[in-house]
Design an enzyme around this catalytic site. Structure first.
Site: not given
Ligand code: FPP
Length: 229
Positions: A10, A58
């Site tokens: 996150d 998501n």
């Molecule tokens: C949460 O941070 C993250 C996600 C919803 C996506 C995670 C995806 C990756 C790390 C990349 C893809 C993975 C692979 C295995 C290739 P957020 O976007 O909710 O962050 P925020 O809370 O700061 O908005």
């Protein structure tokens, strides 16, 4: 040493925002940290790790962001294949049917070909939700009951666990969530019943080996009683 660690990746969006960059820039950096974390876990002697990459919720994000994460996944499939050659087994947790055909075919192929790998198990949760996983397991068992293969009385926790995506992984010992949020967000709901939690203030793209070592140290100092005394 925890046998199986869950990572909630996150804070990518906030990390990018702090740099006045688009959110997908943060996901790109987050994906690089995902790769490094697999290596750190292997170096430290952890047996398995599950990463929350894309939740059932998501899909609600803007199309551009969802497409960006899918592109990252496509790109990382190549790296994942390299790991699979290094005796790492990959398990993709979640319902893969909504993904594009090419991605789905690759993921299923990697899961199949890495099945016999024994050094480390990397779980990647994709279109995953803990509640959906529990519903899915219930559906499988309900069908067995309807067909007469099973009676309702025979359903035990052990049998239920066999229907979960993690059925060939060690028990989940520790969940690490960076970014300052203190919740599970539908990640490994069943499996985390007796897991320890470590919440960190660092954003996922800034997560370092030292943070992992500190979290493991904190875990090692906790007294796990599993309901006993
Ligand atoms: C949460 O941070 C993250 C996600 C919803 C996506 C995670 C995806 C990756 C790390 C990349 C893809 C993975 C692979 C295995 C290739 P957020 O976007 O909710 O962050 P925020 O809370 O700061 O908005």
């Amino acid at each position: 040493m925890p046998r199986h660690i869950g990572f909630i990746m996150d804070g990518n969006g906030r990390w990018a925002k702090k740099r006045a960059m688009p959110r997908n820039f943060g996901h790109r950096e987050g994906a690089a940290v995902f790769k490094k974390t697999i290596n750190w876990c292997r170096e430290l002697g952890v047996e398995a790790a599950t990463f929350y990459a894309f939740s059932t919720e998501n899909w609600k994000r803007p199309e551009e962001e969802v497409n960006g994460i899918m592109e990252l996944l496509r790109r990382y499939i190549k790296d994942i294949r390299e790991y699979a050659k290094e005796n790492v087994r990959f398990i993709f947790l979640g319902d893969l049917t909504p993904f594009d055909k090419d991605i789905r075919a690759d993921l299923l192929d990697i899961m199949e070909t890495s099945r016999g790998n024994t050094e480390f198990i990397a779980g990647v949760a994709l279109n995953y939700g803990g509640r959906a996983e529990i519903c899915n397991a219930s559906r499988i068992l309900a069908k067995k009951c309807v067909s007469g293969e099973l009676s309702a009385e025979e359903i035990t926790e052990e049998l239920f666990e066999e229907m979960l995506y993690t059925n060939e992984m060690p028990p989940l010992d520790l969940v690490i969530r960076p970014s300052g949020e203190q919740r599970l967000s539908n990640f490994l709901t069943w499996q985390s019943a007796y897991a320890e939690f470590v919440f960190l203030d660092v954003l996922w793209p800034d997560f370092k080996k030292k943070d992992l070592e500190n979290a493991i140290e904190e875990y090692a100092g906790r007294s796990r009683r599993f309901g006993g005394i």
